[in-house]
Design an enzyme around this catalytic site. Structure first.
Site, PDB file in Angstrom:
ATOM      1  N   LYS A  87     -51.201  93.301  39.586  1.00  0.00           N
ATOM      2  CA  LYS A  87     -50.132  92.693  39.473  1.00  0.00           C
ATOM      3  C   LYS A  87     -49.202  93.866  38.631  1.00  0.00           C
ATOM      4  CE  LYS A  87     -47.530  90.661  37.080  1.00  0.00           C
ATOM      5  NZ  LYS A  87     -46.176  91.201  36.633  1.00  0.00           N
ATOM      6  N   GLU A  90     -42.764  93.518  36.605  1.00  0.00           N
ATOM      7  CA  GLU A  90     -41.698  93.010  37.607  1.00  0.00           C
ATOM      8  C   GLU A  90     -40.498  94.151  37.849  1.00  0.00           C
ATOM      9  OE1 GLU A  90     -42.855  91.627  34.858  1.00  0.00           O
ATOM     10  OE2 GLU A  90     -42.051  89.964  34.393  1.00  0.00           O
ATOM     11  N   GLY A 140     -50.505  96.645  28.495  1.00  0.00           N
ATOM     12  CA  GLY A 140     -48.905  96.112  28.043  1.00  0.00           C
ATOM     13  C   GLY A 140     -48.736  95.676  26.674  1.00  0.00           C
ATOM     14  N   GLU A 143     -48.561  91.649  22.274  1.00  0.00           N
ATOM     15  CA  GLU A 143     -48.106  90.296  22.401  1.00  0.00           C
ATOM     16  C   GLU A 143     -48.635  89.560  23.352  1.00  0.00           C
ATOM     17  OE1 GLU A 143     -43.936  89.749  22.361  1.00  0.00           O
ATOM     18  OE2 GLU A 143     -43.999  87.681  22.273  1.00  0.00           O
ATOM     19  N   GLY A 145     -50.951  90.863  25.413  1.00  0.00           N
ATOM     20  CA  GLY A 145     -52.482  91.121  25.305  1.00  0.00           C
ATOM     21  C   GLY A 145     -53.112  89.984  24.638  1.00  0.00           C
ATOM     22  N   GLU A 162     -55.595  97.421  27.019  1.00  0.00           N
ATOM     23  CA  GLU A 162     -54.746  98.634  26.453  1.00  0.00           C
ATOM     24  C   GLU A 162     -53.329  98.378  25.975  1.00  0.00           C
ATOM     25  OE1 GLU A 162     -56.339 101.532  26.473  1.00  0.00           O
ATOM     26  OE2 GLU A 162     -58.066 101.023  27.385  1.00  0.00           O
ATOM     27  N   CYS A 196     -47.085 104.428  25.128  1.00  0.00           N
ATOM     28  CA  CYS A 196     -47.909 103.658  24.032  1.00  0.00           C
ATOM     29  C   CYS A 196     -48.617 104.404  23.245  1.00  0.00           C
ATOM     30  CB  CYS A 196     -49.061 102.894  24.866  1.00  0.00           C
ATOM     31  SG  CYS A 196     -50.094 104.220  26.073  1.00  0.00           S
ATOM     32  N   GLU A 289     -43.678  99.051  17.206  1.00  0.00           N
ATOM     33  CA  GLU A 289     -43.197  99.792  18.073  1.00  0.00           C
ATOM     34  C   GLU A 289     -41.917  99.777  18.806  1.00  0.00           C
ATOM     35  OE1 GLU A 289     -45.582  98.663  21.677  1.00  0.00           O
ATOM     36  OE2 GLU A 289     -46.535 100.760  22.005  1.00  0.00           O
TER      37      GLU A 289
HETATM   38  P1  NAD Z   1     -45.712  93.615  28.773  1.00  0.00           P
HETATM   39  O1  NAD Z   1     -46.700  93.129  28.087  1.00  0.00           O
HETATM   40  O2  NAD Z   1     -44.207  93.058  28.759  1.00  0.00           O
HETATM   41  O3  NAD Z   1     -46.046  93.651  30.384  1.00  0.00           O
HETATM   42  C1  NAD Z   1     -47.205  93.992  30.902  1.00  0.00           C
HETATM   43  C2  NAD Z   1     -47.605  93.109  32.151  1.00  0.00           C
HETATM   44  O4  NAD Z   1     -48.064  91.905  31.827  1.00  0.00           O
HETATM   45  C3  NAD Z   1     -46.265  93.334  33.232  1.00  0.00           C
HETATM   46  O5  NAD Z   1     -46.988  93.183  34.430  1.00  0.00           O
HETATM   47  C4  NAD Z   1     -45.956  91.555  32.952  1.00  0.00           C
HETATM   48  O6  NAD Z   1     -45.399  91.118  33.911  1.00  0.00           O
HETATM   49  C5  NAD Z   1     -47.297  91.080  32.634  1.00  0.00           C
HETATM   50  N1  NAD Z   1     -47.362  89.672  32.034  1.00  0.00           N
HETATM   51  C6  NAD Z   1     -46.214  89.290  31.108  1.00  0.00           C
HETATM   52  N2  NAD Z   1     -46.502  88.323  30.698  1.00  0.00           N
HETATM   53  C7  NAD Z   1     -47.948  88.048  31.039  1.00  0.00           C
HETATM   54  C8  NAD Z   1     -48.630  86.715  31.117  1.00  0.00           C
HETATM   55  N3  NAD Z   1     -48.234  85.635  29.967  1.00  0.00           N
HETATM   56  N4  NAD Z   1     -49.876  86.531  31.635  1.00  0.00           N
HETATM   57  C9  NAD Z   1     -50.249  87.830  32.494  1.00  0.00           C
HETATM   58  N5  NAD Z   1     -49.462  88.633  32.616  1.00  0.00           N
HETATM   59  C10 NAD Z   1     -48.292  88.850  31.959  1.00  0.00           C
HETATM   60  O7  NAD Z   1     -45.490  95.143  28.638  1.00  0.00           O
HETATM   61  P2  NAD Z   1     -44.573  96.299  29.064  1.00  0.00           P
HETATM   62  O8  NAD Z   1     -43.332  95.770  28.419  1.00  0.00           O
HETATM   63  O9  NAD Z   1     -44.330  96.212  30.536  1.00  0.00           O
HETATM   64  O10 NAD Z   1     -45.040  97.578  28.562  1.00  0.00           O
HETATM   65  C11 NAD Z   1     -44.856  98.056  27.409  1.00  0.00           C
HETATM   66  C12 NAD Z   1     -46.162  97.960  26.539  1.00  0.00           C
HETATM   67  O11 NAD Z   1     -47.239  98.344  27.352  1.00  0.00           O
HETATM   68  C13 NAD Z   1     -45.848  98.540  25.433  1.00  0.00           C
HETATM   69  O12 NAD Z   1     -46.318  97.725  24.182  1.00  0.00           O
HETATM   70  C14 NAD Z   1     -47.002  99.673  25.445  1.00  0.00           C
HETATM   71  O13 NAD Z   1     -47.352 100.261  24.135  1.00  0.00           O
HETATM   72  C15 NAD Z   1     -48.118  99.090  26.256  1.00  0.00           C
HETATM   73  N6  NAD Z   1     -48.726 100.152  26.909  1.00  0.00           N
HETATM   74  C16 NAD Z   1     -50.092 100.598  26.429  1.00  0.00           C
HETATM   75  C17 NAD Z   1     -50.754 101.405  26.959  1.00  0.00           C
HETATM   76  C18 NAD Z   1     -51.924 101.758  26.591  1.00  0.00           C
HETATM   77  O14 NAD Z   1     -52.876 102.581  27.290  1.00  0.00           O
HETATM   78  N7  NAD Z   1     -52.622 101.272  25.482  1.00  0.00           N
HETATM   79  C19 NAD Z   1     -50.142 102.305  28.226  1.00  0.00           C
HETATM   80  C20 NAD Z   1     -49.011 101.856  28.501  1.00  0.00           C
HETATM   81  C21 NAD Z   1     -48.274 101.037  28.010  1.00  0.00           C
END
Ligand code: NAD
Length: 387
Positions: A87, A90, A140, A143, A145, A162, A196, A289
């Site tokens: 997934k 979006e 992601g 929050e 996570g 992650e 990240c 962040e």
């Molecule tokens: P996000 O948490 O908003 O979304 C990540 C994914 O989760 C998307 O596919 C989104 O559609 C999905 N999602 C959102 N709500 C959900 C829910 N309730 N249940 C299941 N899935 C859901 O993150 P983002 O804005 O796309 O990415 C930025 C974030 O990702 C930053 O905080 C960044 O630090 C983190 N990140 C971490 C790493 C790492 O390896 N640690 C790598 C890249 C990005």
């Protein structure tokens, strides 16, 4: 080209990421042959362990490195014999969809690689709650996570997370300041700061603050911000208007802007590379962040204060230590509560080494040989030789 258009990232960066995608699949194609079980001495027979695939694994990925981060999960998940439902975020579904087409063309059997696109709250959450999904590998925000860890508890799903970071780039006065300052912008303005592992807190020993800031200003002036499809571009726009506004909220009228680079003024979600100095570690710019091209410079007096400041955060993903004193470098690296540290370097991610977080930056590790373990169960078999 598709990834550059997908995420608005410089074409050179996108090309580099596709190289890593290829290397990730090659690595796990070989690594799976070394995913060994154990033979364990016990009374009355022979005991050994084997590793088995989990079944269906849900992969939920962010928009900042769309196919690259998907590959970090797809590689080990598929090599270990699972089927996957990917997934993508979006905002960036295009390369995940193309990957599924290429997988089908390459002969991957139907049903092994599946991609669903749509909002996280609907598609992502369904995957997390679904009783037939054995594991969620998520990258992601911290929050989201947190909500995934809670929702996965309903079915005792395996989860690896992650999450976000607020990493420290620690520069001691005895470092090669020129190199440290030249490398610093790449570590926080790369991918327009949407990284990240961004070293978004630059901790600088007070004794060298002025010299470091001068060199940093020169380095920031050389960053080419512009059209992602232009080969010369080093930094593109942010992913969305919402992200630009969120980043802008850290650079209000009272922000201590010390360095501001150039950015186009035309249509697009541009934000100039920006350095704030001095910032206190309890300021919002040092705690949250930002996920944009804004660095906070935090002065420190000595090694003990550098360690205390660096660790005073809920996150623990990456970080760097710059010094010519090898003993100090290792001492500080050992003392930092973080999953990935570099000495006299700002790089974090390699296919062959684990990447992942301490504290609220998540749990589990991606890449490296052990990522495979997160996509398998251990089964113990005892053979009674006395029967
Ligand atoms: P996000 O948490 O908003 O979304 C990540 C994914 O989760 C998307 O596919 C989104 O559609 C999905 N999602 C959102 N709500 C959900 C829910 N309730 N249940 C299941 N899935 C859901 O993150 P983002 O804005 O796309 O990415 C930025 C974030 O990702 C930053 O905080 C960044 O630090 C983190 N990140 C971490 C790493 C790492 O390896 N640690 C790598 C890249 C990005």
């Amino acid at each position: 080209m598709l990834e550059a258009r997908n995420a608005g990232k410089p074409i050179g960066d996108a090309r580099g990421e596709m190289g890593m995608v290829v290397n990730t699949f090659r690595y796990y194609a070989g690594a799976v042959e070394r995913l060994l079980g154990e033979q364990i001495p016990v009374a009355g027979g022979v005991a050994f362990t084997i590793r088995e695939a989990l079944g269906v694994v849900g992969l939920i990925t962010p928009w900042n490195f769309p196919l690259c981060i998907a590959a970090w999960k797809l590689g080990p998940a598929l090599a270990a014999g699972n089927t996957v439902v990917l997934k993508p975020a979006e905002l960036t579904p295009l390369t995940a969809l193309r990957f599924a087409e290429i997988a089908a063309r390459a002969g991957v059997p139907d049903g092994v690689v599946n991609v669903v696109v749509g909002p996280g709250r609907e598609c992502g959450q369904r995957l997390v709650e679904h009783p037939d999904v054995a594991k969620i590998a998520f990258t992601g925000s911290t929050e989201v996570g947190r909500s995934i860890a809670a929702a996965a508890a309903g079915t005792i799903k395996r989860v690896t997370l992650e999450l976000g970071g607020k990493s420290a780039n620690i520069v001691f006065a005895d470092a090669d300041l020129e190199r440290a300052a030249t490398a610093a912008p790449g570590a926080v303005f790369g991918n327009a700061g949407q990284d990240c592992c961004a070293r978004s807190r630059i901790l600088v020993e007070r004794a060298c603050l002025d010299r470091f800031m001068e060199a940093l200003e020169e380095a920031v002036a050389t960053i080419t911000v512009g059209d992602p499809l232009d080969e010369a571009t080093q930094m593109g726009p942010l992913i969305s208007a919402q992200q630009r506004d969120a980043v802008g909220s850290f650079v209000g009228p009272d922000a201590p802007v010390a360095i501001r680079g150039e950015a186009p003024q035309d249509r697009g979600f541009w934000f100039p590379p920006t350095v704030l100095c001095p910032v206190a570690n309890d300021d919002r710019a040092a705690r949250e962040e930002i996920f944009g091209p804004v660095a906070a410079v935090i002065p420190f007096a000595d090694e003990a204060e550098a360690i205390a400041l660096a660790n005073d955060t809920i996150y623990g993903l990456s970080g760097s230590v710059w010094t010519r004193d090898g003993g100090k470098a290792l001492r500080v690296a050992r003392a930092l509560e973080s999953g990935n540290l570099s000495i006299n370097s700002n790089t974090s991610v390699r296919v062959a080494t684990p990447v992942g977080g301490f504290k609220q930056s998540g749990y589990g590790r991606e890449l490296g040989p052990r990522a495979l373990e997160h996509y398998t169960e251990v089964k113990t078999i005892f053979y009674n030789t006395e029967a």
